[in-house]
Motif scaffolding. Structure first.
Motif, PDB file in Angstrom:
ATOM      1  N   ARG A   1      14.741 -47.119 -71.830  1.00  0.00           N
ATOM      2  CA  ARG A   1      14.041 -45.116 -72.426  1.00  0.00           C
ATOM      3  C   ARG A   1      13.805 -44.619 -71.094  1.00  0.00           C
ATOM      4  O   ARG A   1      13.653 -45.206 -69.725  1.00  0.00           O
ATOM      5  N   ARG A   2      13.370 -43.269 -71.518  1.00  0.00           N
ATOM      6  CA  ARG A   2      13.490 -42.327 -70.694  1.00  0.00           C
ATOM      7  C   ARG A   2      12.659 -42.577 -69.137  1.00  0.00           C
ATOM      8  O   ARG A   2      12.815 -42.252 -68.131  1.00  0.00           O
ATOM      9  N   GLY A   3      11.376 -43.136 -69.957  1.00  0.00           N
ATOM     10  CA  GLY A   3       9.610 -43.175 -69.095  1.00  0.00           C
ATOM     11  C   GLY A   3      10.606 -44.124 -67.512  1.00  0.00           C
ATOM     12  O   GLY A   3       9.783 -44.599 -67.396  1.00  0.00           O
ATOM     13  N   ALA A   4      10.803 -45.263 -68.307  1.00  0.00           N
ATOM     14  CA  ALA A   4      10.848 -46.376 -67.181  1.00  0.00           C
ATOM     15  C   ALA A   4      13.173 -45.546 -66.063  1.00  0.00           C
ATOM     16  O   ALA A   4      12.164 -45.796 -64.960  1.00  0.00           O
ATOM     17  N   VAL A   5      13.587 -44.675 -66.902  1.00  0.00           N
ATOM     18  CA  VAL A   5      14.731 -44.358 -66.192  1.00  0.00           C
ATOM     19  C   VAL A   5      13.700 -43.762 -64.850  1.00  0.00           C
ATOM     20  O   VAL A   5      14.355 -43.287 -63.802  1.00  0.00           O
ATOM     21  N   ARG A   6      12.410 -42.792 -65.526  1.00  0.00           N
ATOM     22  CA  ARG A   6      11.573 -41.934 -64.875  1.00  0.00           C
ATOM     23  C   ARG A   6      11.055 -42.765 -63.620  1.00  0.00           C
ATOM     24  O   ARG A   6      10.736 -41.992 -62.236  1.00  0.00           O
ATOM     25  N   ALA A   7      11.155 -43.581 -63.999  1.00  0.00           N
ATOM     26  CA  ALA A   7       9.832 -44.618 -63.120  1.00  0.00           C
ATOM     27  C   ALA A   7      10.551 -44.835 -61.826  1.00  0.00           C
ATOM     28  O   ALA A   7       9.562 -45.600 -61.287  1.00  0.00           O
ATOM     29  N   ILE A   8      11.390 -44.732 -61.489  1.00  0.00           N
ATOM     30  CA  ILE A   8      12.411 -46.138 -60.485  1.00  0.00           C
ATOM     31  C   ILE A   8      12.852 -45.023 -59.723  1.00  0.00           C
ATOM     32  O   ILE A   8      12.869 -43.531 -59.201  1.00  0.00           O
ATOM     33  N   ASP A   9      11.653 -45.691 -58.311  1.00  0.00           N
ATOM     34  CA  ASP A   9      12.037 -45.613 -57.193  1.00  0.00           C
ATOM     35  C   ASP A   9      13.050 -45.572 -56.526  1.00  0.00           C
ATOM     36  O   ASP A   9      13.946 -46.465 -56.382  1.00  0.00           O
ATOM     37  N   LEU A  10      13.484 -44.753 -54.892  1.00  0.00           N
ATOM     38  CA  LEU A  10      14.835 -45.357 -53.926  1.00  0.00           C
ATOM     39  C   LEU A  10      14.536 -46.661 -53.832  1.00  0.00           C
ATOM     40  O   LEU A  10      15.270 -47.475 -53.419  1.00  0.00           O
ATOM     41  N   ARG A  11      12.951 -46.848 -53.476  1.00  0.00           N
ATOM     42  CA  ARG A  11      12.909 -48.419 -52.802  1.00  0.00           C
ATOM     43  C   ARG A  11      13.482 -49.717 -54.363  1.00  0.00           C
ATOM     44  O   ARG A  11      13.414 -50.910 -53.851  1.00  0.00           O
ATOM     45  N   ASP A  12      13.528 -48.591 -55.463  1.00  0.00           N
ATOM     46  CA  ASP A  12      14.009 -50.371 -56.321  1.00  0.00           C
ATOM     47  C   ASP A  12      15.116 -50.255 -56.843  1.00  0.00           C
ATOM     48  O   ASP A  12      15.861 -50.762 -57.550  1.00  0.00           O
ATOM     49  N   TYR A  13      15.947 -49.491 -55.812  1.00  0.00           N
ATOM     50  CA  TYR A  13      17.800 -49.711 -56.299  1.00  0.00           C
ATOM     51  C   TYR A  13      17.704 -50.550 -54.397  1.00  0.00           C
ATOM     52  O   TYR A  13      18.112 -49.966 -53.556  1.00  0.00           O
ATOM     53  N   TYR A  14      18.734 -51.323 -55.356  1.00  0.00           N
ATOM     54  CA  TYR A  14      19.090 -52.470 -54.060  1.00  0.00           C
ATOM     55  C   TYR A  14      20.523 -52.293 -54.487  1.00  0.00           C
ATOM     56  O   TYR A  14      21.700 -52.647 -55.424  1.00  0.00           O
ATOM     57  N   PRO A  15      21.344 -51.603 -53.347  1.00  0.00           N
ATOM     58  CA  PRO A  15      22.465 -51.637 -53.402  1.00  0.00           C
ATOM     59  C   PRO A  15      23.765 -52.449 -53.316  1.00  0.00           C
ATOM     60  O   PRO A  15      24.930 -52.663 -54.239  1.00  0.00           O
ATOM     61  N   ASP A  16      23.324 -53.217 -52.672  1.00  0.00           N
ATOM     62  CA  ASP A  16      24.308 -53.967 -51.853  1.00  0.00           C
ATOM     63  C   ASP A  16      24.268 -55.056 -53.311  1.00  0.00           C
ATOM     64  O   ASP A  16      25.653 -55.886 -53.646  1.00  0.00           O
ATOM     65  N   GLU A  17      23.111 -55.660 -53.434  1.00  0.00           N
ATOM     66  CA  GLU A  17      23.160 -56.762 -54.753  1.00  0.00           C
ATOM     67  C   GLU A  17      23.747 -55.562 -56.040  1.00  0.00           C
ATOM     68  O   GLU A  17      23.613 -56.909 -57.460  1.00  0.00           O
TER      69      GLU A  17
END
Length: 339
Positions: free
Chosen positions: A156-172
Motif C-alpha cells: 500500500r502507499r502508506g507502507a511504501v511511505r513508512a520505510i526508513d533508511l534503517r529498514d532497508y537491508y541491502p546485503d540480505e
C-alpha cells in the motif's frame, strides 16, 4: 426516548467521536469518517434534529433513502456511508447519547455478489512499459523508485511511505516494514502488518543507486530518515498518488493515446494536477491490485501472495484477484495433471 440519556448536539457529538477514535484509526480513515459523518450531521441539522437522543431507526432509514436517491452515489458508496453511521451510533450509545437499541436498527444496504469489488488494475504489460521507460529516461528518480516499490513490493502507499533508511537491508535484500503511528507512519493493519519484504537483485540495485547518489540527505519532522525522501523530508501520500496518476497515462511513457486525443492540446497530458482526469490514469490501489493479480497468474501460491501483500485470503479473492474463472481452472489443471 430513554430518560437516562444525556442530551448531545449532532456537531458536538461528531467532534467527540473523532477525538475519541483518533488513537485507534489511521489518519486517512479518520478523515474518511469525518467526511461521511459530516454529511449525516448536516442532514440532521436540516431535519431539525438538535439532540441525538431523539434519533430513531426511522430517521436513519430516511437518511439512507435520501443518500440512495443521490444519482451521483454508487451502491457501494451508500453502503459505506451507512456502515459508518452505524459505527458512530454504536459509539454514541456507549456514551448514553442515543437509544441503546438504535445501532441494531440500522440496516446496511445489501450488495449483489461482486458489486463491492473493483476491477481497475494495472496490467503487467503496462507496468513493464512504465518501469522500462522510467529506467531508460528517468533512472533513479523519486517517481522511478516509488513506482518500482509499489509494483514489486505489492505494498500500500502508506507502507511504501513508512520505510526508513534503517529498514532497508541491502546485503540480505529485504525491507522491514514497521508500524510507527507515533511518528506519522502507521501501517493499515497495525503491528499485524509488520513484515519483511524480500526484494529482487534489480530492485536492490535501484535502491542502492538511489541511496548512494540521488536521495536527499533529509530527515522528517520526527528526526527519522525516510527511504523515499524529498528535500523537505518524507514523501507525502498525495505525492505518491500524483506519481501514479502521472505515469499511468499512456502518452507519458511513449505509447499512443487510446482516447484519440492530441497530447499537445490535452490538459490531462500537460497539466500536472489534471493527470487524474485522463481516462487511462489509475490510483495506487490499482497498481497493488494489478501486481497481486500478476503474481497469482505467475502461479505464486496464494498464501505467499497473501502474506507479502498483508491481506487475508478472503479479501484477496474478493477485491484483488482479477483472474478469470477460466484462468483459475487452467492453473488448477496443471497441478491436477501431476497427481
Amino acid at each position: 426516548m430513554h430518560t437516562d440519556l444525556k442530551p448531545i448536539e449532532p456537531r458536538k457529538a461528531l467532534e467527540l467521536y473523532l477525538d475519541d477514535r483518533r488513537g485507534d484509526l489511521a489518519d486517512w480513515t479518520l478523515r474518511s469518517h469525518r467526511s461521511r459523518l459530516s454529511t449525516f450531521i448536516d442532514w440532521c441539522e436540516e431535519e431539525r434534529i438538535g439532540n441525538l437522543n431523539e434519533l430513531t431507526g426511522r430517521d436513519i432509514h430516511r437518511y439512507k433513502v435520501w443518500r440512495r436517491n443521490d444519482g451521483d452515489l454508487s451502491k457501494v458508496t451508500v453502503k459505506t456511508q451507512i456502515d459508518t453511521v452505524r459505527v458512530f451510533a454504536k459509539w454514541l450509545a456507549s456514551i448514553e447519547g442515543c437509544d441503546p437499541e438504535l445501532p441494531a436498527k440500522i440496516k446496511s444496504p445489501s450488495l449483489a455478489k461482486g458489486e463491492n469489488a473493483r476491477s481497475v488494475e494495472l496490467h503487467s504489460d503496462e507496468a513493464t512499459k512504465i518501469l522500462t521507460y522510467l529506467e531508460k529516461y528517468h533512472y533513479c528518480t523519486l517517481p522511478h523508485v516509488t513506482l518500482s516499490l509499489l509494483w514489486h513490493g505489492l505494498m500500500r502507499r502508506g507502507a511504501v511511505r513508512a520505510i526508513d533508511l534503517r529498514d532497508y537491508y541491502p546485503d540480505e535484500q529485504y525491507l522491514d516494514l514497521k508500524h510507527r503511528p507515533e511518528s506519522d507512519t502507521p501501517l493499515k493493519n497495525g503491528t499485524g502488518g509488520e513484515r519483511p519484504i524480500a526484494v529482487s537483485e534489480s530492485v536492490c540495485e535501484l535502491l542502492d543507486d538511489w541511496v548512494a547518489d540521488k536521495r536527499p540527505n533529509s530527515t522528517d519532522e520526527y528526526g527519522r530518515k525516510p527511504l523515499l525522501a524529498t528535500s523537505q523530508g518524507r514523501i507525502h501520500l498525495t505525492t505518491i498518488q500524483q506519481y501514479v496518476y502521472m505515469w499511468s497515462r499512456p502518452c507519458k511513457y511513449g505509447a499512443d493515446c487510446p482516447h484519440d486525443r492530441d497530447p499537445d492540446d490535452c490538459s490531462s497530458a500537460n497539466e500536472r494536477y489534471s493527470a487524474s482526469e485522463c481516462p487511462s490514469s489509475i490510483s495506487p490501489h490499482a497498481v497493488r491490485r494489478g501486481s497481486i493479480t500478476h503474481w497469482l497468474r505467475e502461479e505464486i501460491p496464494q498464501p505467499v501472495v497473501s502474506d507479502r501483500a498483508d491481506v487475508s485470503a478472503d479479501v484477496l479473492d474478493a477485491h484483488y484477484d482479477e483472474r478469470t474463472s477460466l484462468e483459475k481452472m487452467e492453473q488448477r489443471r496443471k497441478f491436477l495433471d501431476n497427481i
